[in-house]
Design a protein around this motif. Structure first.
Motif, PDB file in Angstrom:
ATOM      1  N   LEU A   1      -3.994   6.273 -10.812  1.00 33.33           N
ATOM      2  CA  LEU A   1      -4.440   5.158  -9.978  1.00 33.33           C
ATOM      3  C   LEU A   1      -5.928   4.877 -10.145  1.00 33.33           C
ATOM      4  O   LEU A   1      -6.360   3.734  -9.980  1.00 33.33           O
ATOM      5  CB  LEU A   1      -4.123   5.445  -8.504  1.00 33.33           C
ATOM      6  CG  LEU A   1      -2.640   5.472  -8.130  1.00 33.33           C
ATOM      7  CD1 LEU A   1      -2.465   5.908  -6.685  1.00 33.33           C
ATOM      8  CD2 LEU A   1      -1.992   4.104  -8.352  1.00 33.33           C
ATOM      9  N   SER A   2      -6.704   5.887 -10.460  1.00 34.00           N
ATOM     10  CA  SER A   2      -8.158   5.707 -10.595  1.00 34.00           C
ATOM     11  C   SER A   2      -8.612   5.616 -12.047  1.00 34.00           C
ATOM     12  O   SER A   2      -9.810   5.644 -12.327  1.00 34.00           O
ATOM     13  CB  SER A   2      -8.888   6.869  -9.917  1.00 34.00           C
ATOM     14  OG  SER A   2      -8.553   8.106 -10.531  1.00 34.00           O
ATOM     15  N   SER A   3      -7.687   5.489 -12.966  1.00 34.00           N
ATOM     16  CA  SER A   3      -7.998   5.530 -14.398  1.00 34.00           C
ATOM     17  C   SER A   3      -8.562   4.212 -14.911  1.00 34.00           C
ATOM     18  O   SER A   3      -8.399   3.162 -14.284  1.00 34.00           O
ATOM     19  CB  SER A   3      -6.730   5.864 -15.180  1.00 34.00           C
ATOM     20  OG  SER A   3      -5.802   4.788 -15.067  1.00 34.00           O
ATOM     21  N   PRO A   4      -9.210   4.240 -16.070  1.00 30.57           N
ATOM     22  CA  PRO A   4      -9.654   2.993 -16.705  1.00 30.57           C
ATOM     23  C   PRO A   4      -8.496   2.039 -16.990  1.00 30.57           C
ATOM     24  O   PRO A   4      -8.680   0.818 -16.953  1.00 30.57           O
ATOM     25  CB  PRO A   4     -10.302   3.489 -18.002  1.00 30.57           C
ATOM     26  CG  PRO A   4     -10.764   4.881 -17.695  1.00 30.57           C
ATOM     27  CD  PRO A   4      -9.712   5.435 -16.782  1.00 30.57           C
ATOM     28  N   THR A   5      -7.321   2.579 -17.262  1.00 29.59           N
ATOM     29  CA  THR A   5      -6.164   1.716 -17.506  1.00 29.59           C
ATOM     30  C   THR A   5      -5.817   0.903 -16.271  1.00 29.59           C
ATOM     31  O   THR A   5      -5.493  -0.290 -16.355  1.00 29.59           O
ATOM     32  CB  THR A   5      -4.946   2.555 -17.940  1.00 29.59           C
ATOM     33  OG1 THR A   5      -5.282   3.296 -19.113  1.00 29.59           O
ATOM     34  CG2 THR A   5      -3.747   1.666 -18.241  1.00 29.59           C
ATOM     35  N   MET A   6      -5.880   1.536 -15.091  1.00 32.74           N
ATOM     36  CA  MET A   6      -5.611   0.796 -13.858  1.00 32.74           C
ATOM     37  C   MET A   6      -6.696  -0.253 -13.617  1.00 32.74           C
ATOM     38  O   MET A   6      -6.402  -1.371 -13.153  1.00 32.74           O
ATOM     39  CB  MET A   6      -5.517   1.756 -12.673  1.00 32.74           C
ATOM     40  CG  MET A   6      -5.198   1.071 -11.345  1.00 32.74           C
ATOM     41  SD  MET A   6      -3.664   0.097 -11.369  1.00 32.74           S
ATOM     42  CE  MET A   6      -2.449   1.431 -11.419  1.00 32.74           C
ATOM     43  N   GLU A   7      -7.937   0.068 -13.924  1.00 30.57           N
ATOM     44  CA  GLU A   7      -9.011  -0.919 -13.783  1.00 30.57           C
ATOM     45  C   GLU A   7      -8.760  -2.120 -14.687  1.00 30.57           C
ATOM     46  O   GLU A   7      -8.942  -3.270 -14.276  1.00 30.57           O
ATOM     47  CB  GLU A   7     -10.352  -0.267 -14.105  1.00 30.57           C
ATOM     48  CG  GLU A   7     -10.782   0.792 -13.096  1.00 30.57           C
ATOM     49  CD  GLU A   7     -12.080   1.468 -13.499  1.00 30.57           C
ATOM     50  OE1 GLU A   7     -12.656   1.075 -14.535  1.00 30.57           O
ATOM     51  OE2 GLU A   7     -12.523   2.381 -12.784  1.00 30.57           O
ATOM     52  N   ARG A   8      -8.311  -1.864 -15.932  1.00 29.18           N
ATOM     53  CA  ARG A   8      -7.994  -2.965 -16.845  1.00 29.18           C
ATOM     54  C   ARG A   8      -6.811  -3.780 -16.337  1.00 29.18           C
ATOM     55  O   ARG A   8      -6.784  -5.006 -16.467  1.00 29.18           O
ATOM     56  CB  ARG A   8      -7.691  -2.423 -18.251  1.00 29.18           C
ATOM     57  CG  ARG A   8      -8.899  -1.890 -19.000  1.00 29.18           C
ATOM     58  CD  ARG A   8      -8.613  -1.777 -20.495  1.00 29.18           C
ATOM     59  NE  ARG A   8      -7.484  -0.889 -20.773  1.00 29.18           N
ATOM     60  CZ  ARG A   8      -7.578   0.431 -20.922  1.00 29.18           C
ATOM     61  NH1 ARG A   8      -8.769   1.019 -20.811  1.00 29.18           N
ATOM     62  NH2 ARG A   8      -6.518   1.154 -21.185  1.00 29.18           N
TER      63      ARG A   8
ATOM     64  N   THR B   1      -9.418  -1.825  -4.118  1.00 28.27           N
ATOM     65  CA  THR B   1      -7.961  -1.793  -4.263  1.00 28.27           C
ATOM     66  C   THR B   1      -7.488  -0.424  -4.716  1.00 28.27           C
ATOM     67  O   THR B   1      -6.498   0.109  -4.200  1.00 28.27           O
ATOM     68  CB  THR B   1      -7.515  -2.883  -5.254  1.00 28.27           C
ATOM     69  OG1 THR B   1      -7.936  -4.156  -4.749  1.00 28.27           O
ATOM     70  CG2 THR B   1      -6.011  -2.875  -5.447  1.00 28.27           C
ATOM     71  N   ILE B   2      -8.185   0.159  -5.660  1.00 27.51           N
ATOM     72  CA  ILE B   2      -7.830   1.503  -6.124  1.00 27.51           C
ATOM     73  C   ILE B   2      -7.962   2.512  -4.991  1.00 27.51           C
ATOM     74  O   ILE B   2      -7.102   3.384  -4.811  1.00 27.51           O
ATOM     75  CB  ILE B   2      -8.709   1.897  -7.327  1.00 27.51           C
ATOM     76  CG1 ILE B   2      -8.268   1.117  -8.564  1.00 27.51           C
ATOM     77  CG2 ILE B   2      -8.654   3.402  -7.587  1.00 27.51           C
ATOM     78  CD1 ILE B   2      -9.182   1.263  -9.757  1.00 27.51           C
ATOM     79  N   ALA B   3      -9.005   2.394  -4.203  1.00 28.89           N
ATOM     80  CA  ALA B   3      -9.194   3.311  -3.068  1.00 28.89           C
ATOM     81  C   ALA B   3      -8.061   3.164  -2.061  1.00 28.89           C
ATOM     82  O   ALA B   3      -7.573   4.164  -1.490  1.00 28.89           O
ATOM     83  CB  ALA B   3     -10.540   3.046  -2.404  1.00 28.89           C
TER      84      ALA B   3
ATOM     85  N   LEU C   1      -3.027   5.374   0.209  1.00 33.61           N
ATOM     86  CA  LEU C   1      -1.595   5.265   0.454  1.00 33.61           C
ATOM     87  C   LEU C   1      -0.861   6.446  -0.182  1.00 33.61           C
ATOM     88  O   LEU C   1       0.025   7.043   0.451  1.00 33.61           O
ATOM     89  CB  LEU C   1      -1.078   3.943  -0.129  1.00 33.61           C
ATOM     90  CG  LEU C   1       0.446   3.742  -0.084  1.00 33.61           C
ATOM     91  CD1 LEU C   1       0.946   3.704   1.347  1.00 33.61           C
ATOM     92  CD2 LEU C   1       0.828   2.455  -0.816  1.00 33.61           C
ATOM     93  N   ALA C   2      -1.224   6.789  -1.416  1.00 31.02           N
ATOM     94  CA  ALA C   2      -0.572   7.915  -2.088  1.00 31.02           C
ATOM     95  C   ALA C   2      -0.790   9.210  -1.310  1.00 31.02           C
ATOM     96  O   ALA C   2       0.129  10.027  -1.196  1.00 31.02           O
ATOM     97  CB  ALA C   2      -1.112   8.029  -3.499  1.00 31.02           C
ATOM     98  N   ALA C   3      -1.986   9.391  -0.782  1.00 31.80           N
ATOM     99  CA  ALA C   3      -2.302  10.616  -0.057  1.00 31.80           C
ATOM    100  C   ALA C   3      -1.568  10.710   1.279  1.00 31.80           C
ATOM    101  O   ALA C   3      -1.309  11.801   1.780  1.00 31.80           O
ATOM    102  CB  ALA C   3      -3.802  10.715   0.177  1.00 31.80           C
TER     103      ALA C   3
END
Length: 415
Positions: A219-226, A404-406, A411-413
């Motif tokens: 969820l916090s990866s560069p791929t998710m940012e892209r 959004t990532i946060a 939510l995951a936590a």
């Protein structure tokens, strides 16, 4: 419909349902299929069961299976007056079964050889503790890109297979005066589009880690940012400034030649086929850019609630067996736009997109690129929260990818 009117409708339906207990032998079927191919498919099913001697009563609620529809269903069951059957996505099935409300379908499954004719990825989701408690009826592929062939030609663009090619085609369409991407403004559409971006940019394994397992690192990866950046970039090609259209209206933009492309599952296909049969509309069906080998699947199913009375039980068993009969599977899914969920149903009457979809499903199942849509992998409260997070990002340009990532990580936590 306003929120107040919607809740008033629910209250009215609750009062009606409490006073109209189903007659002996009657099928009362809860569903939320009220548009396009969905409505025609359920109408066909109703007509078939009626012709075979059952009395069918719709318990229909518009707007999807979560929210007010789920509240209404829970109220009915808690009052000791469950419907005969209820349309339900896989994540909710186990909770109802665990609570003891669902009837065991193993004998019907053995008679129908369900373990032989259903893909394992689907049959496993219809079981609780190894026992069948639900019946799947269709198999949708979510990661489709639909293209108006005439708009593509007029814009001198080519059908995209990569994201670079997609944005090149979108830019050409925009400059030629078309809406490049038809997109309705229902929040579930935003979430489905986001799924498509994630599978197209990250592939099946990343999709699985990020959207199925909600893995913090993914969820916090560069791929998710892209993915979030690409998702937002698409919005600039939708030509949208208000939030009123639904997916049917968005599809009308595509079929009328006002728009060039649309991301949507194959429940959209009946709308496109009807336009093709009544006008000069021509379309292409392509996997989402970057996701040629991946298959994001979505399955509709029905659970059977425990009911009393020999006639009611008999009608229920008739319905459960009928849903997977080959003849019903073929025609139901011709109306629905989906694949028959049975692997042995011939696709001779289906179109080329269905043939491509089955081949893609089989390939993805062999290679590990078969992944569930969010509503097939997350329980309703989590799906609802993800939908709100992603839709907020889509609608409000002030919401940053980091925010959004946060929110997704929180939510995951909290699961």
């Amino acid at each position: 419909m306003t929120v107040s009117r919607a809740f008033a409708a629910v209250a009215a339906c609750l009062a009606l349902c409490a006073s109209t207990t189903a007659r002996a032998g009657e099928l009362e079927v809860f569903h939320y299929w009220d548009l396009a191919g969905d409505a025609r498919a359920i109408a066909f099913l109703k007509a078939t069961l009626t012709q075979e001697g059952e009395t069918w009563r719709d318990f229909a609620v518009a707007g999807g299976g979560n929210g007010m529809a789920l509240t209404l269903l829970k109220s009915r069951v808690a009052a000791g007056n469950p419907p005969t059957a209820a349309q339900m996505k896989a994540p909710a099935i186990a909770a109802w079964a665990q609570a003891g409300y669902l009837t065991n379908l193993d004998d019907i499954a053995r008679a129908g050889r369900w373990d032989k004719v259903l893909p394992e990825a689907i049959s496993a989701r219809m079981k609780y503790n190894g026992h069948y408690v639900a019946v799947p009826v269709d198999l949708h592929r979510n990661n489709w890109l639909w293209i108006n062939a005439r708009v593509l030609k007029a814009a001198r663009a080519k059908a995209p297979t990569t994201w670079d090619e997609f944005f090149q085609a979108a830019e050409r369409m925009k400059r030629a005066g078309f809406i490049a991407v038809a997109h309705g403004e229902q929040p579930w559409e935003d979430l489905r589009l986001f799924e498509n971006v994630v599978i197209g940019l990250g592939g099946a394994e990343f999709y699985r880690r990020a959207l199925v397992q909600l893995e913090p690192a993914a969820l916090s990866s560069p791929t998710m940012e892209r993915a979030l950046a690409t998702f937002r970039r698409i919005k600039s090609y939708t030509g949208r400034s208000t939030y009123q259209n639904d997916w049917i209206q968005a599809s009308a933009l595509l079929t009328s030649g006002k728009a060039g492309m649309q991301f949507m599952g194959d429940w959209n296909k009946p709308v496109l086929m009807e336009a093709r049969n009544t006008s000069d509309f021509e379309f292409e069906c392509l996997p989402v850019p970057g996701a040629t080998d991946a298959f994001v699947f979505d399955v509709d199913s029905f659970v059977m609630f425990k009911v009393q009375g020999e006639a009611k039980v008999g009608a229920q068993r008739h319905l459960a067996a009928a849903l997977l009969r080959p003849d019903i599977q073929e025609r139901f899914n011709l109306y629905k736009g989906a694949l028959p969920v049975r692997t042995d149903v011939d696709l001779g009457r289906h179109d080329r997109c269905a043939a491509a979809s089955r081949a893609a499903f089989q390939h993805a199942a062999r290679t590990g690129a078969l992944v569930p849509s969010i509503n097939m992998s997350q329980p309703p409260p989590v799906e609802d929260a993800m939908r709100a997070i992603i839709s907020d990002f889509w609608r409000d340009g002030r919401v940053t990818p980091a925010t959004t990532i946060a929110r997704l990580q929180a939510l995951a936590a909290s699961r």
